[in-house]
Write an enzyme that holds these catalytic residues in place. Sequence first.
Site, short mmCIF file in Angstrom:
data_model
loop_
_atom_site.label_atom_id
_atom_site.label_comp_id
_atom_site.label_asym_id
_atom_site.label_seq_id
_atom_site.Cartn_x
_atom_site.Cartn_y
_atom_site.Cartn_z
N SER A 42 0.85 -1.19 0.00
CA SER A 42 0.00 0.00 0.00
C SER A 42 0.88 1.24 0.00
CB SER A 42 -0.93 -0.03 1.21
OG SER A 42 -1.93 0.96 1.10
N ASN A 43 0.34 2.38 0.41
CA ASN A 43 1.11 3.63 0.48
C ASN A 43 0.54 4.50 1.60
OD1 ASN A 43 -0.99 5.51 -0.65
ND2 ASN A 43 -0.82 4.09 -2.36
N PRO A 44 1.21 5.60 1.96
CA PRO A 44 0.79 6.35 3.16
C PRO A 44 -0.37 7.32 2.98
CG PRO A 44 3.08 6.85 2.52
CD PRO A 44 2.46 6.13 1.39
#
Length: 228
Positions: free
Chosen positions: A29-31
Amino acid sequence: MKDKLPNRLHLVVTSGPTREFIDPIRFLSNPSTGRMGYYIARAGANKGYRVTYISGPVNVQYRTVKGVKKNISVVSTQDMLDAVLDNLKENTILIMAAAPADYRPVIRYDQKIKKKDVPAIELIPNPDILKTSHEKIQSEKLKGVYLIGFAAETNDTESYAKEKLVKKSLEMIFLNDVTAKNAGFGTDTNQLTVFRKDGTSQVWKTEPKERLGHKIIEEIESWITQHS
Ligand code: CTP
């Protein structure tokens, strides 16, 4: 006289990251937190638009927007694509503020991978939601659809943003340099530069994302009013 935009146009706003599971407990995923998309959807609803808000896995405060027609929660990029395509009809503004994961593992294991079995994870690209939306608009000859993108960049920011504007057939793209101070993922404020299809651009000052939500809606309205 032309109809008021909120009577004529439906808004579809996406926010947050997506998740691509490797096994039942691990994902890529990513932030992204979903905050920017949340405030855009809220500004649109406050202005009287019928809004469909589609969020990836975000904290509960950014999962539903009051006063919208529909709140939809999704997990993967494919889920987000399906939800966007389901809601992409004539007379729609699609604002892709989400940060969909660009790849997914080829294999998703049904059981937890044990620590000792270090996996080699092969990835394949996910579909691009904006590009696929453009293909749907072309093939179904949908009228009055406007595609709006964001570009999260760390380097060569302006040239990448301009390239995405063209490649993804957008009306405009909002660039944020994720390495800049007080801008990007998870911050309260953001610093955006808007690039429009006619080659014009404008650097905006750093402002709270809540205020930027309103500014983004106003910018899109002004563009559509001049170009429809
Ligand atoms: N986007 C999309 N579908 C994807 C990935 C991104 O529609 N699978 C949208 C984003 O919501 C954003 C725009 O495309 O509005 C640009 O996203 P960004 O992550 O900056 O660019 P990518 O197209 O993913 O390209 P790259 O990662 O190579 O910079």
